[in-house]
Design an enzyme around this catalytic site. Structure first.
Site, PDB file in Angstrom:
ATOM      1  N   PRO A   2     -12.981 -57.404  20.695  1.00 43.28           N
ATOM      2  CA  PRO A   2     -12.358 -56.137  22.129  1.00 43.28           C
ATOM      3  C   PRO A   2     -13.222 -57.101  23.402  1.00 43.28           C
ATOM      4  CG  PRO A   2     -13.126 -55.400  20.317  1.00 43.28           C
ATOM      5  CD  PRO A   2     -13.319 -56.851  19.793  1.00 43.28           C
ATOM      6  N   GLU A   3     -12.627 -57.397  24.840  1.00 38.76           N
ATOM      7  CA  GLU A   3     -13.505 -57.719  25.550  1.00 38.76           C
ATOM      8  C   GLU A   3     -13.842 -56.488  26.829  1.00 38.76           C
ATOM      9  OE1 GLU A   3     -11.892 -61.321  27.896  1.00 38.76           O
ATOM     10  OE2 GLU A   3     -11.496 -62.037  25.821  1.00 38.76           O
ATOM     11  N   LYS A  58     -19.976 -55.192  26.823  1.00 38.62           N
ATOM     12  CA  LYS A  58     -19.308 -55.405  26.205  1.00 38.62           C
ATOM     13  C   LYS A  58     -19.512 -53.707  25.127  1.00 38.62           C
ATOM     14  CE  LYS A  58     -16.864 -59.111  26.552  1.00 38.62           C
ATOM     15  NZ  LYS A  58     -16.899 -60.151  25.919  1.00 38.62           N
ATOM     16  N   ARG A 265     -14.094 -72.383  22.705  1.00 45.33           N
ATOM     17  CA  ARG A 265     -13.576 -71.326  23.223  1.00 45.33           C
ATOM     18  C   ARG A 265     -11.580 -71.980  22.915  1.00 45.33           C
ATOM     19  NH1 ARG A 265     -15.143 -65.990  22.104  1.00 45.33           N
ATOM     20  NH2 ARG A 265     -13.649 -65.610  22.299  1.00 45.33           N
TER      21      ARG A 265
END
Length: 275
Positions: A2-3, A58, A265
């Protein structure tokens, strides 16, 4: 993972249901998350009233009179709200680790299949929490502006995508939204950060804000586990221009989207449109 849009979506979902309410009990089914939950959390929170809920980067923040509950969703976490009229309150499975039960019967349930999130109690000054005190500005705030970004990037030789994902530069711009923002700004993720002109920084600030706002409007992205407080999936993934679209046509030029690894990434971009 979740960002920011997913965390903001969660915040907007839980706040109306728990602000002003008093904790009656806490059910701890699993203490071992990224950091172990205080086993006395139930005793600590019982009888305390939630004053407000917020977000920093976050992290979700549940504020009480003399302390805060800091919640991070980790890789696969979510918070669900169950009301007394919901027959599913008593139904939990092995991934439902914590229930915070309020005096009116409302339950806030923390679910985390990969157990990489966190629920931390803190009684110091909120801004001085070790996880919060060194964070950069919020991307949707006025502090994240052209002048700020231009100055910060001038001192950095690393790839602009890595700088954009650094929480000391700006918080909450994770991998998905960094890819999408750079594409819409026409900037290669590999460009050295200190090579960006001021007008490019202005465009990047604009696209970051636009992408994040749109993602929040659509409930965030659901690629695997994320659901909002009602158990619904987000649908921003339907609007991806490059992320997850390796070898698919670029929506602008028709060329193929490329996938490479940058900073460990997955990085998606169009070599024709992004320079």
């Amino acid at each position: 993972m979740p960002e920011l849009p997913e965390v903001e979506t969660t915040l907007r979902g839980i706040a109306p249901h728990i602000e002003g309410k008093t904790v009656e009990a806490v059910v701890l089914r699993q203490l071992k998350l990224r950091w172990q939950i205080n086993p006395d959390l139930g005793e600590i929170l019982s009888g305390r009233q939630v004053l407000s809920c917020g977000r920093r980067a976050k992290y979700l923040i549940v504020r009480f009179q003399t302390g805060i509950l800091l919640i991070h969703l980790g890789m696969s976490g979510s918070l669900r709200i169950f009301t007394p009229s919901d027959g599913r309150i008593g139904r939990s499975d092995r991934h439902d680790h914590v229930d915070i039960v309020f005096s009116d019967g409302t339950v806030m349930r923390y679910r985390d299949p990969r157990k990489f999130g966190a629920i931390l109690w803190y009684e110091g000054i909120e801004e001085h929490h070790p996880l919060l005190e060194k964070l950069g500005p919020e991307p949707l705030s006025e502090a994240f502006c052209t002048d700020y970004l231009y100055v910060r990037l001038k001192a950095q030789k690393r790839a602009v995508k890595l700088a954009l994902m650094d929480n000391a530069v700006v918080v909450g711009v994770g991998n998905i939204y960094a890819n999408e923002s750079l594409f819409r700004a026409g900037i290669s993720p590999h460009r050295p950060a200190n090579r960006l002109k001021k007008k490019e920084c202005a465009l990047l600030v604009e696209t970051v804000k636009a992408v994040l706002r749109r993602a929040i409007e659509t409930g965030g992205s659901t690629l695997r586990d994320f659901v909002d407080s009602d158990g619904k999936s987000g649908y921003f993934q339907q609007e991806y221009t490059v992320y997850g679209r390796h070898n698919q046509p670029c929506p602008q030029c028709g060329g193929l989207v490329v996938k490479e690894t940058l900073g460990q990434r997955g990085t998606f971009y169009c070599p024709n449109c992004q320079k």
